[in-house]
Design a protein around this motif. Structure first.
Motif, PDB file in Angstrom:
ATOM      1  N   GLU A 136      -5.529   0.475  -0.711  1.00 25.48           N
ATOM      2  CA  GLU A 136      -5.483   1.665   0.141  1.00 25.48           C
ATOM      3  C   GLU A 136      -5.595   1.335   1.622  1.00 25.48           C
ATOM      4  OE1 GLU A 136      -7.886   4.975  -1.200  1.00 25.48           O
ATOM      5  OE2 GLU A 136      -8.163   3.990  -3.124  1.00 25.48           O
ATOM      6  N   LEU A 137      -4.859   0.320   2.049  1.00 29.95           N
ATOM      7  CA  LEU A 137      -4.975  -0.143   3.427  1.00 29.95           C
ATOM      8  C   LEU A 137      -3.835   0.316   4.314  1.00 29.95           C
ATOM      9  CD1 LEU A 137      -5.957  -3.865   2.701  1.00 29.95           C
ATOM     10  CD2 LEU A 137      -7.479  -2.004   3.367  1.00 29.95           C
ATOM     11  N   VAL A 138      -2.663   0.511   3.742  1.00 28.17           N
ATOM     12  CA  VAL A 138      -1.478   0.729   4.573  1.00 28.17           C
ATOM     13  C   VAL A 138      -0.675   1.919   4.042  1.00 28.17           C
ATOM     14  CG1 VAL A 138      -1.307  -1.758   4.991  1.00 28.17           C
ATOM     15  CG2 VAL A 138       0.124  -0.720   3.222  1.00 28.17           C
ATOM     16  N   TYR A 139       0.219   2.408   4.896  1.00 28.76           N
ATOM     17  CA  TYR A 139       1.202   3.394   4.418  1.00 28.76           C
ATOM     18  C   TYR A 139       2.426   2.666   3.911  1.00 28.76           C
ATOM     19  CZ  TYR A 139       4.996   6.764   4.555  1.00 28.76           C
ATOM     20  OH  TYR A 139       6.093   7.518   4.225  1.00 28.76           O
ATOM     21  N   ARG A 140       2.849   1.654   4.639  1.00 28.75           N
ATOM     22  CA  ARG A 140       4.018   0.881   4.208  1.00 28.75           C
ATOM     23  C   ARG A 140       3.801  -0.591   4.522  1.00 28.75           C
ATOM     24  NH1 ARG A 140       8.361   3.725   6.783  1.00 28.75           N
ATOM     25  NH2 ARG A 140       7.022   4.947   8.103  1.00 28.75           N
ATOM     26  N   GLU A 160       0.869  -2.245   9.458  1.00 27.48           N
ATOM     27  CA  GLU A 160      -0.167  -1.721  10.353  1.00 27.48           C
ATOM     28  C   GLU A 160      -1.426  -1.479   9.533  1.00 27.48           C
ATOM     29  OE1 GLU A 160       2.577   1.418  12.623  1.00 27.48           O
ATOM     30  OE2 GLU A 160       0.442   1.761  12.947  1.00 27.48           O
ATOM     31  N   ARG A 171      -1.132  -0.911  -0.588  1.00 29.52           N
ATOM     32  CA  ARG A 171      -1.268   0.560  -0.522  1.00 29.52           C
ATOM     33  C   ARG A 171      -1.947   1.135  -1.749  1.00 29.52           C
ATOM     34  NH1 ARG A 171       3.125   5.304   0.860  1.00 29.52           N
ATOM     35  NH2 ARG A 171       2.309   6.851  -0.573  1.00 29.52           N
ATOM     36  N   MET A 172      -1.419   0.790  -2.909  1.00 33.85           N
ATOM     37  CA  MET A 172      -1.944   1.444  -4.112  1.00 33.85           C
ATOM     38  C   MET A 172      -3.337   0.927  -4.480  1.00 33.85           C
ATOM     39  SD  MET A 172       1.357   1.633  -6.584  1.00 33.85           S
ATOM     40  CE  MET A 172       2.627   2.859  -6.365  1.00 33.85           C
ATOM     41  N   ARG A 173      -3.492  -0.373  -4.469  1.00 33.93           N
ATOM     42  CA  ARG A 173      -4.757  -0.924  -4.950  1.00 33.93           C
ATOM     43  C   ARG A 173      -5.820  -0.940  -3.852  1.00 33.93           C
ATOM     44  NH1 ARG A 173      -4.094  -6.231  -8.303  1.00 33.93           N
ATOM     45  NH2 ARG A 173      -3.379  -4.702  -9.824  1.00 33.93           N
ATOM     46  N   ARG A 191      -2.254   8.089   6.814  1.00 33.81           N
ATOM     47  CA  ARG A 191      -1.728   6.881   7.492  1.00 33.81           C
ATOM     48  C   ARG A 191      -0.264   7.067   7.880  1.00 33.81           C
ATOM     49  NH1 ARG A 191      -5.228   4.270   3.877  1.00 33.81           N
ATOM     50  NH2 ARG A 191      -3.618   4.197   2.273  1.00 33.81           N
ATOM     51  N   GLU A 244       1.206   6.584  11.624  1.00 30.49           N
ATOM     52  CA  GLU A 244       2.301   5.683  11.989  1.00 30.49           C
ATOM     53  C   GLU A 244       3.437   6.436  12.662  1.00 30.49           C
ATOM     54  OE1 GLU A 244       3.740   2.860   9.189  1.00 30.49           O
ATOM     55  OE2 GLU A 244       1.737   2.288   8.510  1.00 30.49           O
ATOM     56  N   ARG A 248      -4.305   0.679  16.139  1.00 23.10           N
ATOM     57  CA  ARG A 248      -4.427  -0.012  14.864  1.00 23.10           C
ATOM     58  C   ARG A 248      -3.920  -1.439  15.061  1.00 23.10           C
ATOM     59  NH1 ARG A 248      -1.685   2.675  10.241  1.00 23.10           N
ATOM     60  NH2 ARG A 248      -3.566   2.412   9.018  1.00 23.10           N
ATOM     61  N   ARG A 285       2.130  -2.393  -3.907  1.00 24.26           N
ATOM     62  CA  ARG A 285       1.091  -2.076  -4.881  1.00 24.26           C
ATOM     63  C   ARG A 285      -0.264  -2.604  -4.416  1.00 24.26           C
ATOM     64  NH1 ARG A 285       0.268  -4.452 -10.906  1.00 24.26           N
ATOM     65  NH2 ARG A 285       0.123  -6.342  -9.672  1.00 24.26           N
ATOM     66  N   LYS A 331      -2.266   6.418 -13.604  1.00 25.65           N
ATOM     67  CA  LYS A 331      -1.776   6.440 -12.228  1.00 25.65           C
ATOM     68  C   LYS A 331      -0.618   5.462 -12.025  1.00 25.65           C
ATOM     69  CE  LYS A 331      -3.076   6.204  -7.477  1.00 25.65           C
ATOM     70  NZ  LYS A 331      -3.884   5.487  -6.518  1.00 25.65           N
ATOM     71  N   ASN A 332       0.433   5.938 -11.372  1.00 24.84           N
ATOM     72  CA  ASN A 332       1.625   5.148 -11.036  1.00 24.84           C
ATOM     73  C   ASN A 332       2.412   4.677 -12.264  1.00 24.84           C
ATOM     74  OD1 ASN A 332       1.096   5.322  -8.236  1.00 24.84           O
ATOM     75  ND2 ASN A 332      -0.403   3.675  -8.446  1.00 24.84           N
ATOM     76  N   ALA A 360      -2.997   7.883   2.126  1.00 23.90           N
ATOM     77  CA  ALA A 360      -1.661   7.372   2.439  1.00 23.90           C
ATOM     78  C   ALA A 360      -0.916   8.340   3.348  1.00 23.90           C
ATOM     79  CB  ALA A 360      -0.883   7.131   1.155  1.00 23.90           C
ATOM     80  N   GLN A 406      -6.780   9.546  -3.096  1.00 22.47           N
ATOM     81  CA  GLN A 406      -6.222   8.290  -2.599  1.00 22.47           C
ATOM     82  C   GLN A 406      -4.895   8.551  -1.876  1.00 22.47           C
ATOM     83  OE1 GLN A 406      -6.045   5.109  -5.463  1.00 22.47           O
ATOM     84  NE2 GLN A 406      -4.620   3.927  -4.213  1.00 22.47           N
TER      85      GLN A 406
END
Lengths: 478, 525
Positions: free
Chosen positions: A344-348, A367, A340-342, B204, B208, A301, A337, B140-141, B201, B197
């Motif tokens: 949906e690209l990352v975990y952290r 990452e 990740r939330m909006r 991912r 990681e 990645r 937000r 959501k959230n 997460a 969704q």
């Protein structure tokens, strides 16, 4: 280039009693006057805080500064409800090398089997000993249980005056440290961070050296260098300071230190404290946003990091930046937000802030899948752009303030935590402040100030560096 | 046993303690929302006043720092624990006696495979879902936004045997936070789109974490030693993707039952009776009811040893970020119920890595230079335990290091520890225990996990146990645990290793690993 703010001159016994609940004067009228001074002279009493929510209710004394009879500068503070006590001794060094000072400080407590055995014995009695270092200082940290202040004083001096370095132990530690550094260098996060910092600061700033440079310095350290350094630094200390945090009143701490602390700077350097020495300010090498691409073929990645020059402790907009940083780091409003939330690209999304005078910056890294690098960068820009254009809301501002109160309340659960707060200020050339003062400064931050600092940090006029680490095929798409 | 559970829609909940709708800006929440979340915030629950049986006081003891700890049980079985200490930052955690052990195993190596009806990874995904949407915060959230407005720190974790939800907040917000915490723990809503969704997460997260050699070592150790792999909690991508909202609701209803839950608060509690009454209102509203479990199910709900006596299992892999090798040995160890042996294990570990005279550190690092880093770990589970020794070494020294380490470890069974050293180690352990408990967060974590597993007594008596350990105790656990014919071994190798391009595993076959009497039946992963 400017030198850091000098400490206010010390006065003899001052009328601090109204500001320092823990400070009492011995009832014996023949007792010597205590040369203790407040170090937050502009601070008003905690009861005057603007909001009852922005308070800490623990009865902490004011941080106090004194000079012992032997010329040693000491800072003291009382947290009577904690269960521990802490003493830190910091010595200035002229070596300008984090790697070297790291080895030097480690040798103080791990230099030989005999020293290790002593440290081990101390731990079994409740006194934990550790070290820290910067390119220009080494420090000894001793943490004990409530009531062990005298032990801390005794054993800190013993370790400083009886350095015991065994060549075999030294070589083993050095080699093991080198191996650890070699391992770190393989990690993609480290490689990217090195590249980004190198663009921002070059290779002259000892506070931002790359891992490879640090490794090179480690590989050049010889036992003779360490022994010579011990001779110069320990037997002829140029500047040192003590910080003590205890459940005991400041006056008792002072009496203990004044009586029992014998290890003093060489006569030629009396009254020179490490924080009063001029600090070299290292310039950044970029004057506008820049980009660096790092090729690494074997990652699965991509890694992205962006680093901005940021306010440092003591700057007028530091409190506003603290608020902004907290909001951008929250789950509901900032990078998390958006990325990740909006999207949906990352975990952290990791945030990092350094407030030291020599390298004050703010960075974000994450990452991301190879095909979503640009989306990640766009998301990052969206967040900072929004902070500049729209600022933050009153609710966000209030939430950030409340969270800072929470952080402060957790920090002061122990005298060790409180000690870290004091040292943070002194290391920046600033007088340490009562936690209530910090909360008061924070409470005064306005929405306009937060938006202004967002412009200052994230605007195009501020130096920043964007880095991406990925295989060549991915970098070619950017 | 497959037990299809009828889904109980939240709207059909019955019971004496229904959530009561209240007008806007109720004092119980202490928070006035504005912006997009305002409407939902104002619809949030406040609890009571509903007449409920008073909580039963179950006992009181002092923490190692001397702070009073009081234990109560609600009429439905939910336990409440208070630790009073002088800090304005409160730590609030609810523990659930459930975890990935309640799912189907990832690998079909046990007789329980396919018998739970719950896909692997569901416990962890469910823990994430509690933050997404709840009954009274259905957008959501939205719940997260509300607690973020209160300047709260929130966290949650899932392990094989315990799930926990944590909030840390300012004490002025206690009433509001209790309600919000109860809402999050008891009333998650499982909305398909949101869950899809969140699955991304979680995947991912697995990517990681899985990148790091330490995680890969851990996963392989568990796979070799137990009937569950280490990555059971995260689940595999294919398993995560097939989890449905119905699965999640089934998991919640089956395991978030009062008899399996415990809530603990540490900090300055100014009005303990009021707090207890509020918690009674909140957790008495739990619609889930305890389901009797038989001995078979009880046996299922624990990690089990899968390494037969007299067998050595090995695994090796190459990791691109390594420049040295990591050799890790794993031994079966006392389970959580064996308090004296657990404590002796702690002493044993200290004797191995203690500076400067730890058996492993002094021999392998200082004297023989076979390793440059040694660490030990011990996990005490419900019905099993794992003791690990991990050593970093230069490529080419792995086998020699492993054999030497094994030789040293087995000495512990035959040579009693020096009594003077033992006393020193005891003091160090007690000091460390005392210091870590200075943090209210650390205290709630340690105490709550001990109590939810039924081992609150171990926590309360830990200091006395430490003081009572003898050299014979350490010899006993060493002889039971460290056996040269019963362990697992994982090698993590750098790409530069001479054998990396070959079948590295073949280099480390069991017959090579065990100096004498290599057991048959050992297998290589």
């Amino acid at each position: 280039m400017s030198s850091i703010q000098a400490m206010a001159p010390m006065s003899p016994m001052v009328s601090l009693l109204s500001l320092a609940p823990g400070l009492t004067v011995p009832s014996n009228s023949s007792a010597p006057a205590l040369p203790i001074t407040a170090v937050s002279p502009g601070f008003s009493a905690p009861a005057e805080a603007p909001s009852s929510r922005l308070t800490v209710s623990q009865p902490l004394s004011m941080p106090a500064k004194t000079m012992l009879a032997n010329g040693v500068t000491a800072y003291m503070q009382q947290a009577p409800l904690a269960a521990d006590c802490q003493l830190v001794v910091q010595l200035h060094t002229p070596f300008n090398s984090w790697a070297f000072n790291s080895m030097l400080s480690a040798m103080l407590v791990q230099g030989s089997p005999r020293t290790k055995a002593l440290v081990n014995q101390l731990a079994s009695r409740g006194v934990n000993v550790g070290t820290s270092s910067s390119p220009n200082s080494i420090a000894l940290h001793l943490n004990g249980l409530k009531g062990q202040e005298a032990s801390l004083v005794k054993w800190a001096q013993y370790l400083l005056t009886n350095p015991d370095v065994d060549p075999r132990t030294f070589q083993n530690l050095l080699q093991d440290t080198i191996k650890g550094q070699q391992e770190d260098i393989q990690q993609p996060e480290v490689q990217l961070s090195d590249a980004v910092h190198s663009v921002m600061y070059g290779s002259a700033n000892p506070y931002t050296l790359s891992s490879t440079q640090t490794l090179r310095q480690l590989q050049q350290i010889r036992l003779g260098d360490v022994m010579a350094a011990f001779r110069s630094v320990l037997t002829r200390p140029e500047a040192l300071r003590l910080t003590m945090n205890s459940t005991e009143p400041v006056a008792q701490q002072y009496q203990l230190l004044n009586t029992d602390w014998q290890y003093a700077p060489h006569a030629a350097y009396r009254q020179v404290t490490p924080e009063a020495l001029p600090v070299v300010q290292y310039p950044v090498l970029v004057d506008r946003p820049k980009r660096v691409l790092v090729e690494k073929p074997d990652v699965k990645r991509a890694f992205v990091q962006k680093l901005w020059r940021a306010p440092k402790l003591g700057d007028p907009d530091y409190p506003a930046f603290m608020v902004l940083q907290d909001i951008l780091g929250s789950q509901s409003w900032g990078f998390f937000r958006e990325l990740r939330m909006r999207r949906e690209l990352v975990y952290r999304a990791n945030k990092n802030y350094s407030d030291i005078p020599q390298a004050h910056y703010y960075s974000v890294d994450f990452e991301v899948d190879f095909d979503k690098v640009q989306q990640g960068i766009d998301g990052l820009n969206t967040v900072v752009g929004d902070a500049m254009v729209n600022g933050v809301t009153p609710e966000q501002l209030q939430a950030a303030k409340k969270k800072t109160v929470l952080t402060m309340r957790q920090l002061i659960e122990t005298n060790g935590g409180l000690n870290g707060l004091i040292d943070q200020y002194i290391d920046s050339g600033l007088p340490p402040v009562h936690p209530q003062q910090l909360l008061q400064d924070l409470g005064n931050v306005t929405l306009a100030q937060v938006q202004a600092v967002a412009h200052k940090v994230f605007g195009p006029a501020n130096p920043s560096v964007l880095g991406v680490l990925a295989p060549r095929s991915v970098l070619n798409q950017l | 046993m497959t037990q299809p559970l009828a889904l109980q829609p939240h709207t059909a909940m019955a019971g004496p303690a229904r959530l009561l709708k209240q007008p806007v800006n109720r004092p119980g929440f202490g928070y006035t929302a504005s912006g997009p979340s305002a409407a939902a915030t104002n619809a949030a629950p406040a609890y009571g006043p509903v007449a409920l049986p008073p909580p039963a006081f179950e006992g009181q003891f002092a923490s190692p720092l001397g702070y009073p700890i009081r234990v109560y049980r609600l009429a439905n079985g939910h336990r409440i624990v208070f630790e009073q200490r002088p800090t304005d930052a409160l730590s609030l955690r609810t523990f659930v006696d459930a975890g990935s052990i309640d799912e189907d195993p990832i690998q079909g190596r046990t007789p329980f495979y396919g018998q739970t009806g719950l896909p692997p990874g569901i416990a962890h995904l469910d823990e994430h879902c509690h933050f997404l949407t709840t009954r009274h915060f259905p957008a959501k959230n939205q719940w997260v936004q509300v607690v973020d407005h209160l300047g709260v720190r929130k966290n949650a974790s899932t392990s094989h045997e315990v799930i926990q939800h944590e909030l840390v907040f300012n004490k002025e917000d206690l009433p509001a936070m209790l309600n919000l915490h109860g809402e999050m723990v008891l009333n998650p809503l499982y909305v398909k789109d949101h869950i899809e969704q969140e699955k991304s997460a979680v995947i991912r997260e697995a990517q990681e974490r899985g990148r790091h050699p330490g995680f890969q070592i851990y996963d392989r150790l568990w796979t070799l030693m137990f009937d569950r792999p280490g990555m059971q909690t995260l689940g595999k991508v294919s398993d995560i993707q097939r989890i449905s909202p119905e699965h999640l609701q089934q998991f919640h209803q089956r395991f978030y039952t009062p008899d399996r839950m415990l809530t603990l608060i540490s900090g300055q509690l100014d009005n303990l009776p009021a707090t207890l009454a509020q918690l009674n209102q909140i957790f008495s509203s739990n619609p889930n009811t305890a389901q009797p479990i038989d001995a078979y199910q009880r046996q299922l709900r624990a990690v089990h040893l899968a390494l037969p006596p007299g067998q050595v299992r090995t695994s090796s892999f190459v990791h691109p970020e390594l420049t040295h090798s990591i050799v890790t040995l794993g031994f079966p160890a006392p389970d959580a119920t064996q308090y004296r042996d657990r404590t002796a294990m702690t002493m044993l570990m200290a004797a191995l890595v203690n500076e400067p005279d730890g058996l492993l550190t002094s021999t392998l690092i200082q004297n023989e230079r076979l390793a440059h880093e040694v660490s030990v770990d011990y996990a005490a589970l419900k019905q099993a335990g794992l003791f690990t020794v991990s050593m970093n070494t230069m490529p080419g020294q792995e086998v020699q290091l492993q054999q030497r380490a094994l030789q040293l470890l087995t000495q512990l069974a035959t040579t009693p520890i020096n009594p003077e050293l033992l006393e020193r180690l005891k003091n160090q352990i007690l000091v460390a225990f005392h210091k870590v408990l200075q943090s209210s967060e650390a205290t709630t974590s340690m105490l709550g996990e001990a109590m939810i597993k039924g081992h609150g007594r171990y926590f309360a008596q830990y200091a006395q146990l430490v003081k009572s350990i003898t050299p014979a105790d350490i010899q006993r656990v060493a002889s039971q645990c460290i056996r040269p014919d019963h362990y697992v071994l994982v090698y993590a190798l750098p790409p530069s290793h001479p054998m990396a391009q070959q079948q590295a595993a073949s280099m480390y076959s069991p017959s090579v690993l065990t100096p004498q009497g290599a057991p048959s039946g050992g297998w290589v992963l």
